[in-house]
Scaffold this motif. Structure first.
Motif, short mmCIF file in Angstrom:
data_model
loop_
_atom_site.label_atom_id
_atom_site.label_comp_id
_atom_site.label_asym_id
_atom_site.label_seq_id
_atom_site.Cartn_x
_atom_site.Cartn_y
_atom_site.Cartn_z
N PRO A 1 28.73 55.83 48.88
CA PRO A 1 27.62 56.74 49.19
C PRO A 1 28.04 57.90 50.09
CG PRO A 1 27.38 54.64 50.35
CD PRO A 1 28.48 54.46 49.35
N ASP A 2 29.05 57.69 50.91
CA ASP A 2 29.59 58.74 51.78
C ASP A 2 31.07 58.99 51.49
OD1 ASP A 2 27.17 59.15 53.34
OD2 ASP A 2 27.57 57.19 54.21
N GLY A 3 31.48 58.72 50.26
CA GLY A 3 32.88 58.86 49.89
C GLY A 3 33.57 57.51 49.88
N PRO A 4 34.77 57.45 49.31
CA PRO A 4 35.53 58.56 48.76
C PRO A 4 34.90 59.12 47.47
CG PRO A 4 36.59 56.47 48.21
CD PRO A 4 35.46 56.15 49.14
N TYR A 5 35.26 60.38 47.16
CA TYR A 5 34.72 61.07 46.01
C TYR A 5 35.82 61.42 45.02
CZ TYR A 5 30.77 61.82 49.22
OH TYR A 5 29.74 61.65 50.10
N ALA A 6 35.42 61.64 43.77
CA ALA A 6 36.35 62.07 42.73
C ALA A 6 35.97 63.47 42.26
CB ALA A 6 36.32 61.09 41.55
N LEU B 1 37.49 67.06 52.18
CA LEU B 1 37.97 65.72 52.50
C LEU B 1 37.99 65.52 54.02
CD1 LEU B 1 41.05 64.04 50.78
CD2 LEU B 1 40.50 63.67 53.17
N ARG B 2 38.50 66.49 54.74
CA ARG B 2 38.56 66.36 56.20
C ARG B 2 37.17 66.31 56.82
NH1 ARG B 2 43.59 66.75 58.14
NH2 ARG B 2 45.20 67.81 56.90
N ALA B 3 36.23 67.04 56.21
CA ALA B 3 34.86 67.06 56.73
C ALA B 3 34.04 65.88 56.26
CB ALA B 3 34.18 68.37 56.33
N GLY B 4 34.54 65.13 55.27
CA GLY B 4 33.81 64.00 54.74
C GLY B 4 32.61 64.38 53.91
N ARG B 5 32.62 65.58 53.29
CA ARG B 5 31.48 66.01 52.48
C ARG B 5 31.88 66.04 50.99
NH1 ARG B 5 32.69 71.12 55.45
NH2 ARG B 5 34.17 72.26 54.13
N ARG B 6 30.88 65.89 50.12
CA ARG B 6 31.14 65.89 48.69
C ARG B 6 31.72 67.24 48.26
NH1 ARG B 6 30.34 63.35 44.12
NH2 ARG B 6 29.07 61.66 44.98
N PRO B 7 32.83 67.24 47.52
CA PRO B 7 33.44 68.51 47.10
C PRO B 7 32.77 69.08 45.86
CG PRO B 7 34.76 66.68 46.33
CD PRO B 7 33.64 66.07 47.15
N ARG B 8 32.97 70.35 45.64
CA ARG B 8 32.54 70.97 44.39
C ARG B 8 33.27 70.33 43.22
NH1 ARG B 8 33.54 77.19 45.41
NH2 ARG B 8 32.94 77.34 43.21
N ALA B 9 32.67 70.41 42.04
CA ALA B 9 33.24 69.85 40.81
C ALA B 9 33.39 68.34 40.89
CB ALA B 9 34.58 70.50 40.48
N SER B 10 32.46 67.69 41.58
CA SER B 10 32.42 66.23 41.61
C SER B 10 30.99 65.78 41.35
CB SER B 10 32.90 65.69 42.96
OG SER B 10 31.95 65.96 43.99
N GLY B 11 30.81 64.50 41.08
CA GLY B 11 29.47 63.96 40.86
C GLY B 11 28.74 64.72 39.77
N ALA B 12 27.44 65.00 39.99
CA ALA B 12 26.64 65.70 38.99
C ALA B 12 27.19 67.09 38.71
CB ALA B 12 25.19 65.80 39.47
N ASP B 13 27.74 67.74 39.71
CA ASP B 13 28.30 69.07 39.54
C ASP B 13 29.53 69.05 38.64
OD1 ASP B 13 28.63 71.88 40.11
OD2 ASP B 13 30.22 71.33 41.52
N GLY B 14 30.33 68.00 38.71
CA GLY B 14 31.51 67.88 37.85
C GLY B 14 31.17 67.42 36.45
N ARG B 15 29.96 66.90 36.25
CA ARG B 15 29.54 66.33 34.97
C ARG B 15 28.99 67.37 34.00
NH1 ARG B 15 25.09 63.60 32.44
NH2 ARG B 15 25.56 61.44 31.80
N THR B 16 28.49 68.49 34.53
CA THR B 16 27.68 69.39 33.73
C THR B 16 28.42 69.98 32.53
OG1 THR B 16 26.31 71.39 33.81
CG2 THR B 16 28.19 71.32 35.31
#
Length: 371
Positions: free
Chosen positions: A122-127, A311-326
């Motif tokens: 829920p708060d990372g890690p992210y792909a 990654l250093r800030a612990g926030r979801r990056p662009r082109a991941s999750g729903a944004d990476g799925r579109t």
């Protein structure tokens, strides 16, 4: 959230040591050597991974991904393997606590992509997915112009990826097959410009498409075309080809007050963008539109720099999750429309839809006809 990687160099491992790892990722990682430490590489081909590590100065070579993750505990894993193994390798890295930067196409189907992202915390890690054409000064500048409405409402657009791939390109085992790649030139090549188009114009609403195998001796399509309606009302044409000797990647967006056009091949810089004003636009306004600032070309380096900051800030990056799925969803909808002859709407392909797990292979006699 406080990131576990807020200080010091981030330990990075590469999975897959082929051309894209050597030609794109390794130079990007070297350029950011003050921020990252490339500690290991994995490949099922022992000779290949040892040669990669020797040439790249990478300390540890592995032919077992799980062992590499357990022993090296990287903070970031760069996945450069074929699409058929993206899901399982991304899941393994996420479950080991590493962030992932996965080459496109992210998966062979929406089902595989959703399984990948389900392994995120829920708060990372992210792909995140490698969609480097979104990044760089030109793309960022134009995205801002459109988002603010400076150019007026987008009305019509064109997205083109017309490349040339000969028999030698399709010779390696699995190349040009549905099982290995999940699609043809649309999925493997055109998805980059499709992703940039969506980044600039926002959510799509409906697609009507055709696809066919016209020339190459492969299972997948070598040409596809589509008509796309965006939620904003803008209309776009999309053309993808692997049979075009005059190669170009192009995006054109006609807005109420200007036309924006990008023409390049594999990488764009400020000079590749052109803004043409409508009659009556003041010269000083046009000058502001055309001022893209210091030139930062689109590249793996540009996206990696952004990804490391996230990654250093612990926030979801662009082109991941729903944004990476579109963009993957639009490609899947294009395939469904091409097979069925019907329009496909955004959100239509989900669990229970036969296209959720991937497009079926083209018929044996698909040359020159609708796929």
């Amino acid at each position: 959230m406080t990131s576990a990687h807020s200080g010091g160099r981030i330990r990075v491992a590469i999975a897959g040591t082929g051309a894209v790892a050597r030609g794109s990722h390794l130079p990007a990682l070297r350029a950011l050597h003050d921020e990252v430490e490339l500690v290991a590489a994995f490949d099922v081909d022992e000779q290949a991974v040892r040669a990669f590590c020797t040439e790249g100065g990478v300390p540890y070579a592995y032919t077992d991904l799980g062992r590499m993750l357990a022993e090296q505990r990287p903070g970031l894993v760069v996945v450069c393997t074929p699409p058929a193994v993206h899901r399982e390798q991304t899941q393994a890295a996420l479950r080991a606590g590493a962030w992932v930067w996965c080459e496109k196409p992210p998966a062979r189907s929406l089902a595989e992509y959703d399984a990948m992202t389900a392994a995120e915390g829920p708060d990372g890690p992210y792909a995140a997915i490698v969609f480097q054409h979104r990044f760089g000064s030109g793309a960022e500048h134009v995205r801002g112009l459109l988002a603010r409405g400076d150019l007026g409402r987008p009305l019509a657009a064109h997205c083109q990826t017309t490349w040339y791939r000969d028999a030698a390109y399709y010779a390696p085992p699995g190349r040009g097959t549905w099982a290995a790649e999940g699609g043809g030139t649309t999925m493997g090549h055109g998805i980059h410009q499709i992703d940039l188009l969506l980044e600039l114009l926002g959510p799509w609403a409906e697609v009507r498409a055709m696809a066919a195998r016209l020339s190459r001796d492969i299972e997948t399509e070598d040409v596809s075309t589509a008509l796309v309606r965006f939620r904003s009302g803008a209309l776009a044409t999309v053309l993808n080809s692997a049979v075009s000797p005059d190669q170009v990647s192009r995006i054109r967006i006609d807005c109420e007050r200007a036309t924006v056009e990008l023409s390049h091949l594999y990488q764009h810089a400020n000079k590749d963008w052109r803004i043409t004003p409508a009659p009556g636009v003041p010269a000083e306004r046009l000058a502001g539109w055309r001022d893209m600032g210091p030139d930062v070309p689109s590249s793996h380096l540009a996206q990696l720099r952004s990804l490391l900051a996230d990654l250093r800030a612990g926030r979801r990056p662009r082109a991941s999750g729903a944004d990476g799925r579109t963009s993957l969803e639009l490609v899947g909808a294009l395939y469904k429309s091409a097979r069925t002859g019907a329009a496909v709407t955004a959100g239509e392909i989900g669990p229970g839809d036969p296209f959720y797990t991937g497009a079926p292979p083209l018929p044996a006699a698909a040359e020159g006809v609708r796929a």
